[in-house]
Enzyme design. Structure first.
Site, PDB file in Angstrom:
ATOM      1  N   SER A 117       1.025  -2.731   0.072  1.00 17.75           N
ATOM      2  CA  SER A 117       0.258  -1.524  -0.235  1.00 17.75           C
ATOM      3  C   SER A 117      -0.165  -0.782   1.018  1.00 17.75           C
ATOM      4  O   SER A 117      -0.406  -1.388   2.076  1.00 17.75           O
ATOM      5  CB  SER A 117      -0.990  -1.907  -1.034  1.00 17.75           C
ATOM      6  N   TYR A 141      -8.824  -5.969  -2.001  1.00 18.83           N
ATOM      7  CA  TYR A 141      -7.437  -5.727  -2.410  1.00 18.83           C
ATOM      8  C   TYR A 141      -6.542  -5.509  -1.194  1.00 18.83           C
ATOM      9  O   TYR A 141      -5.493  -6.148  -1.045  1.00 18.83           O
ATOM     10  CB  TYR A 141      -7.361  -4.515  -3.341  1.00 18.83           C
ATOM     11  N   LYS A 145      -3.468  -7.998   0.278  1.00 16.02           N
ATOM     12  CA  LYS A 145      -2.072  -7.611   0.484  1.00 16.02           C
ATOM     13  C   LYS A 145      -1.615  -7.920   1.909  1.00 16.02           C
ATOM     14  O   LYS A 145      -0.476  -8.339   2.140  1.00 16.02           O
ATOM     15  CB  LYS A 145      -1.899  -6.122   0.164  1.00 16.02           C
TER      16      LYS A 145
END
Length: 320
Positions: A117, A141, A145
């Site tokens: 991402s 998040y 990643k």
């Protein structure tokens, strides 16, 4: 040769599955349906319902279907909510990836394409993000990643895992009218749901240092994204040289204001967006170069902004 797509019942994963089918590569789906839909999985594709936290199930699936490679799309993808649910985010995205990699190593599966991402960059202070732009994730998040990329890197050193991480930016559109973006947090679904409910979509801030005052982002069509996964898998299968990380970016940005205008044009619904306050942490502009991916993964922007909006709107309307 058969590839496992984790998260293959989700919006992005389902498009990846269809791209593999178009390339005549056998594919199997593993998904727990926490955010995906079984209806998104083509009827002729084997579907295993279960979690990437279930190492025994992954091992059984690899053995049963003769899996030779994995596209790892499954994960908890809500960056904003991850701040309130960090442990859940790390469990799904870090522990889950580690369990998957362990099952792959035990079975001798040595190639993986990883769904990473743009969140790994945080708020970059550059006009054009490259793969070498400093990483400074601002949410669990984004951190998860980046850790996922590290896990692949370390398995590459330890057991010879061949891998490519594809860093997504803003994925929109639809390549199949039966598959749509159902996320409650992404811009296109938020705008469409507002219009379908008779509400006026809103823009968070119109006083940024951009041409029209609204945030500029890098929007890419999901079908282009899916096609890049296939080429990455093919390069891994062939033993061709491949980078460990690619940005899937357009090299050009689109403002939220421009998207609103395109939505009005495509839907035929005339509206003037409400202007809400800025959201904390929203940078004025994030746009990435896709030059490396263009060189190696046949990455290119095949769709205009209107194409992206129209395909997304038609898929959402078909789901009503």
């Amino acid at each position: 040769m058969s590839w496992l797509v984790t998260g293959g019942a989700g919006y992005i994963g389902a498009h990846v599955v269809r791209a593999f089918q178009a390339a005549e590569i056998d594919v199997v789906v593993l998904d727990d349906l926490s955010s995906g839909f079984s209806a998104f999985v083509p009827s002729d594709v084997p579907f295993v319902q279960g979690s990437i936290l279930d190492g025994a199930l992954i091992s059984e699936t690899i053995q049963r279907y003769g899996i030779t490679g994995v596209v790892h799309v499954a994960g908890y993808k809500y960056a904003g909510v991850s701040v309130q649910r960090p442990l859940h985010t790390y469990q799904q995205n870090v522990t889950g990836t580690a369990i998957l990699l362990a099952a792959m190593a035990d079975a001798g599966v040595d190639r993986i394409v990883f769904s990473s991402s743009a969140a790994v960059y945080g708020t970059p202070d550059v006009d054009l993000v490259t793969e070498d732009t400093p990483k400074s994730p601002e949410s669990p998040y984004g951190e998860s990643k980046l850790i996922g990329e590290w896990l692949l890197r370390d398995q590459g050193v330890a057991v010879g895992l061949r891998h490519a991480s594809l860093r997504y930016f803003n994925v929109v559109g639809s390549g199949d009218p039966s598959v749509y973006d159902a996320s409650p947090h992404n811009l296109f679904p938020l705008v469409f749901e507002a219009l379908l409910a008779g509400r006026t979509p809103r823009i968070n801030g119109d006083d940024y240092a951009t041409p029209d005052g609204t945030c500029v982002r890098d929007y890419i069509h999901v079908a282009d994204l899916a096609a890049a996964h296939v080429v990455a898998a093919q390069r891994l299968d062939a033993g061709d040289p491949i980078e460990t990380v690619y940005n899937l970016g357009s090299g050009d940005g689109v403002s939220v204001g421009e998207i609103m205008s395109a939505v009005a044009e495509v839907t035929g619904i005339d509206f003037t967006p409400e202007i809400a306050p800025r959201r904390p942490g929203d940078p004025a502009r994030i746009v990435a170069t896709g030059e490396l991916a263009a060189r190696d993964l046949d990455w290119r922007m095949r769709y205009s902004l209107v194409d992206m909006v129209r395909s997304a709107w038609e898929a959402r309307r078909a789901a009503s």
